[in-house]
Design a protein around this motif. Sequence first.
Motif, PDB file in Angstrom:
ATOM      1  N   ASP A 155      88.836 -32.252 -36.105  1.00 29.54           N
ATOM      2  CA  ASP A 155      88.638 -33.015 -37.154  1.00 29.54           C
ATOM      3  C   ASP A 155      90.098 -32.995 -38.240  1.00 29.54           C
ATOM      4  N   ALA A 156      90.383 -34.167 -38.512  1.00 27.47           N
ATOM      5  CA  ALA A 156      91.453 -34.199 -39.426  1.00 27.47           C
ATOM      6  C   ALA A 156      90.957 -33.868 -40.649  1.00 27.47           C
ATOM      7  N   ASP A 206      88.208 -40.193 -37.661  1.00 24.84           N
ATOM      8  CA  ASP A 206      89.091 -38.990 -37.831  1.00 24.84           C
ATOM      9  C   ASP A 206      88.709 -37.773 -37.094  1.00 24.84           C
TER      10      ASP A 206
END
Length: 410
Positions: free
Chosen positions: A10-11, A106
Amino acid sequence: MKERAILHSDANSFYASVETVLNPALRGKALAVCGNREDRHGIVLAKSEKAKAAGVKTGMTIWEAEKLCPDLLVAPPQYEYYLKFSKLLFQIYSRHTDLIEPFGMDECWLDVTNSARPPMETAEDIRCAVRDELGITVSIGVSFNKVFAKLGSDMKKPDAITEITRENFKEKVWPLPCSDLIYCGRATTAHLKKLNVKTIGDIAAYPQEYLKKKLGKSGAMLWDFANGLDTSRVSHMDYKVPAKSLGHGITCVSDIENTEDAEKVIYALSQDIGYKLRLMELKACGVHLFVRDNKLLTVGWQAPLEVPSSDESIIAEKAFEILKENYTWEKPIRALTVTSIGLVTKSFPEQINVFFDNEKSDKRERLCKSIDSIKEKFGKKTIFPAVVLNESKMPSHAGKEIIMPNQMYR
Ligand SMILES: [Mg+2]
């Protein structure tokens, strides 16, 4: 059977982090990416760690956010860059496996069960590659199923890895609130609370049959999740959940009174749609046009395209045709939205249409490609159809140009 090895990456503060890469002067500052302020649609779409620490939340208005955080910097969203970074992230992931399932722009799951290396090493590789190559960070959860991997990516942020194993999940996962579980939304959480079920451990300890009686199928599913029994697979990277539509709309700076001005706005809006469709390797099978008049009444019509296309001029032509055929000009137009609908992947088999000039279509496609590369190099404003010239109804920030990072609202 071999224990599965699933990562969820997960960005961290994705939009805000990309903005920081584009403009390093923003590093460490309180930043919010917001819909624009002049149109009163000013909503916080994403925020940096510093802004978050000051209490800024996604979905707040700019006004509310500034009250909490007086030194907040506000930037307009630049989706083309977010998409580009999303693709770059994907390229890093695909060095390790082709079982990659995106969850939004993302986040994604990776199945690295068949990798020669231990999953923690793969996670460490990805964490470092993203940081060093892209200048943004990810949090990664490593586990034996998708649900716990996702929980893990939430536990330590930013730029961190959390492992949840069969040995430690009772200690790490069970004290967490139910709402941390994927698919445990607000209504389910409220329902569980009535049963005095507050933590994931409470769900696990509840008799499954009762939970199923109270919450139906999803009750049984949550019980499985809580007990580490999720067996859902990570899909292959070539599997695409097709987006259904992609649109672009604006409220004009002054009302549109005639067909000529409407045509300009339609062409300007379509520019962005064509560009984004090609970026996502999609084609539209039809076009939908929304018109809102100055009494704020909205009407809409749609029409199919002869063949699926990502060509902005074909989309614009169709949208303009729809307008000419349907709008009676009893009132001036306040807002217009062009939406490409029925999206299919680029490779979607095209029906042969004897009346359609395929050679011309191929030529247009090549032209679009060169236009895209010029835009990418020199900015969106460098090239546009002549009809958009002298177009004055679009707000200056309506996405027809790439807004450079230093052109902040303040
Ligand atoms: Mg994220």
